[in-house]
Scaffold this active site. Structure first.
Site, PDB file in Angstrom:
ATOM      1  N   PHE A   1       0.865  -1.192   0.000  1.00 27.30           N
ATOM      2  CA  PHE A   1       0.000   0.000   0.000  1.00 27.30           C
ATOM      3  C   PHE A   1       0.901   1.243   0.000  1.00 27.30           C
ATOM      4  O   PHE A   1       1.869   1.319   0.768  1.00 27.30           O
ATOM      5  CB  PHE A   1      -0.881  -0.015   1.258  1.00 27.30           C
TER       6      PHE A   1
ATOM      7  N   GLU B   1      -0.761  -5.892   7.748  1.00 28.29           N
ATOM      8  CA  GLU B   1      -0.284  -7.281   7.614  1.00 28.29           C
ATOM      9  C   GLU B   1       1.199  -7.442   7.959  1.00 28.29           C
ATOM     10  O   GLU B   1       1.689  -8.578   8.027  1.00 28.29           O
ATOM     11  CB  GLU B   1      -0.507  -7.786   6.181  1.00 28.29           C
TER      12      GLU B   1
ATOM     13  N   THR C   1       3.778   2.616   4.920  1.00 31.01           N
ATOM     14  CA  THR C   1       3.407   4.034   4.931  1.00 31.01           C
ATOM     15  C   THR C   1       1.903   4.134   5.106  1.00 31.01           C
ATOM     16  O   THR C   1       1.140   3.618   4.287  1.00 31.01           O
ATOM     17  CB  THR C   1       3.809   4.716   3.602  1.00 31.01           C
TER      18      THR C   1
ATOM     19  N   SER D   1     -10.062  10.082   5.222  1.00 32.77           N
ATOM     20  CA  SER D   1     -11.163  10.867   5.800  1.00 32.77           C
ATOM     21  C   SER D   1     -11.990  10.070   6.805  1.00 32.77           C
ATOM     22  O   SER D   1     -12.984  10.581   7.322  1.00 32.77           O
ATOM     23  CB  SER D   1     -12.039  11.419   4.676  1.00 32.77           C
ATOM     24  N   THR D   2     -11.600   8.829   7.067  1.00 30.42           N
ATOM     25  CA  THR D   2     -12.335   8.014   8.044  1.00 30.42           C
ATOM     26  C   THR D   2     -11.403   7.594   9.187  1.00 30.42           C
ATOM     27  O   THR D   2     -10.229   7.973   9.210  1.00 30.42           O
ATOM     28  CB  THR D   2     -12.906   6.753   7.370  1.00 30.42           C
TER      29      THR D   2
ATOM     30  N   HIS E   1     -10.188   4.714   9.585  1.00 30.33           N
ATOM     31  CA  HIS E   1      -9.399   3.556   9.156  1.00 30.33           C
ATOM     32  C   HIS E   1      -7.924   3.697   9.553  1.00 30.33           C
ATOM     33  O   HIS E   1      -7.295   2.738  10.013  1.00 30.33           O
ATOM     34  CB  HIS E   1      -9.530   3.409   7.637  1.00 30.33           C
TER      35      HIS E   1
HETATM   36  N1  LIG Z   1      -4.767   2.847   4.199  1.00 24.98           N
HETATM   37  C1  LIG Z   1      -3.584   2.214   4.308  1.00 24.98           C
HETATM   38  C2  LIG Z   1      -3.512   0.825   4.399  1.00 24.98           C
HETATM   39  N2  LIG Z   1      -4.636   0.092   4.386  1.00 24.98           N
HETATM   40  C3  LIG Z   1      -4.647  -1.299   4.103  1.00 24.98           C
HETATM   41  C4  LIG Z   1      -4.399  -2.179   5.303  1.00 24.98           C
HETATM   42  O1  LIG Z   1      -3.045  -2.106   5.713  1.00 24.98           O
HETATM   43  C5  LIG Z   1      -4.696  -3.624   4.983  1.00 24.98           C
HETATM   44  O2  LIG Z   1      -3.841  -4.084   3.968  1.00 24.98           O
HETATM   45  C6  LIG Z   1      -6.136  -3.869   4.541  1.00 24.98           C
HETATM   46  O3  LIG Z   1      -7.023  -3.314   5.475  1.00 24.98           O
HETATM   47  C7  LIG Z   1      -6.419  -5.377   4.435  1.00 24.98           C
HETATM   48  O4  LIG Z   1      -6.267  -6.027   5.681  1.00 24.98           O
HETATM   49  N3  LIG Z   1      -2.307   0.209   4.487  1.00 24.98           N
HETATM   50  C8  LIG Z   1      -1.156   0.936   4.505  1.00 24.98           C
HETATM   51  O5  LIG Z   1      -0.052   0.362   4.584  1.00 24.98           O
HETATM   52  N4  LIG Z   1      -1.209   2.298   4.408  1.00 24.98           N
HETATM   53  C9  LIG Z   1      -2.389   2.958   4.326  1.00 24.98           C
HETATM   54  O6  LIG Z   1      -2.393   4.220   4.252  1.00 24.98           O
HETATM   55  C1  LIG Z   2      -4.971   5.012   6.277  1.00 22.49           C
HETATM   56  C2  LIG Z   2      -5.978   4.505   5.378  1.00 22.49           C
HETATM   57  O1  LIG Z   2      -6.465   3.449   5.573  1.00 22.49           O
HETATM   58  C3  LIG Z   2      -6.525   5.419   4.353  1.00 22.49           C
HETATM   59  O2  LIG Z   2      -5.963   5.220   3.097  1.00 22.49           O
HETATM   60  C4  LIG Z   2      -8.009   5.206   4.297  1.00 22.49           C
HETATM   61  O3  LIG Z   2      -8.580   6.330   3.804  1.00 22.49           O
HETATM   62  P1  LIG Z   2     -10.101   6.675   4.183  1.00 22.49           P
HETATM   63  O4  LIG Z   2     -10.131   6.895   5.682  1.00 22.49           O
HETATM   64  O5  LIG Z   2     -10.366   7.957   3.430  1.00 22.49           O
HETATM   65  O6  LIG Z   2     -10.940   5.518   3.755  1.00 22.49           O
END
Ligand SMILES: Nc1c(NC[C@H](O)[C@H](O)[C@H](O)CO)[nH]c(=O)[nH]c1=O
Ligand SMILES: CC(=O)[C@@H](O)COP(=O)(O)O
Length: 154
Positions: free
Chosen positions: A23, A59, A81, A86-87, A89
């Site tokens: 990612f 992961e 990274t 915006s959520t 997450h």
């Molecule tokens: N948003 C970002 C993610 N999201 C993905 C998660 O890490 C994961 O792979 C997914 O939820 C499946 O389990 N990962 C990053 O490394 N950086 C981000 O900004």
């Molecule tokens: C850090 C993340 O997971 C990010 O890419 C998710 O973005 P969003 O919160 O706008 O779904």
């Protein structure tokens, strides 16, 4: 004063595992480049560095723990990274990556480095991936060498 334990930054006989999130690959590939550079500049041979790509930072701990359990490595480096969206997450990904990396090291006895860049903006992430604020992959590599050597003293 009793003993003082301090490790050298010499990687000549070390075997290192790197786990890197795909990612934001345009940035994590720079962290990987920085980590490879940091290891090689301190004497780690390229053939003693294994790299595993995972989907994202969430992961990283899973494979870092597997690598550590294999007992093939003196240290593991987790790279990723995470950039706030915006959520909520972002918070879940960051928290689990940090907790999981710490737990992988503590439960296996193999040092696992936290080379995950966690930022509010993409600019902050770029700055830490080989531009004005250095390269967090390089920094994690130097810390891995120090911890691998320090771990041998106990
Ligand atoms: N948003 C970002 C993610 N999201 C993905 C998660 O890490 C994961 O792979 C997914 O939820 C499946 O389990 N990962 C990053 O490394 N950086 C981000 O900004
Ligand atoms: C850090 C993340 O997971 C990010 O890419 C998710 O973005 P969003 O919160 O706008 O779904």
């Amino acid at each position: 004063m009793g003993q003082v334990f301090e490790a050298q930054l010499v990687g000549t006989d070390l075997k290192i595992g790197i786990v890197v999130g795909r990612f934001n690959e345009f940035l994590t590939s720079k962290l990987l480049g920085g980590a490879m550079d940091g290891l090689k500049r301190h004497g780690v041979s390229e053939e003693d560095i294994d790299v595993a790509w995972v989907p994202g930072a969430f992961e990283v701990p899973f494979i870092a723990k597997k690598m550590a359990e294999s007992k093939k490595y003196d240290a593991i480096i987790g790279l990723g990274t995470v950039i706030r969206g915006s959520t909520t997450h972002y918070d879940y990904v960051c928290n689990e990556a940090a907790k999981g990396i710490a737990s992988a090291g503590l439960t296996t006895g193999v040092p696992v480095m936290f080379g995950i860049v966690t930022t509010e903006t993409i600019e902050q992430a770029i700055e830490r991936s080989g531009t004005k604020s250095g390269n967090k992959g390089y920094d994690a590599a130097v810390s891995a060498i120090e911890m691998a050597n320090l771990n041998r003293l106990f």
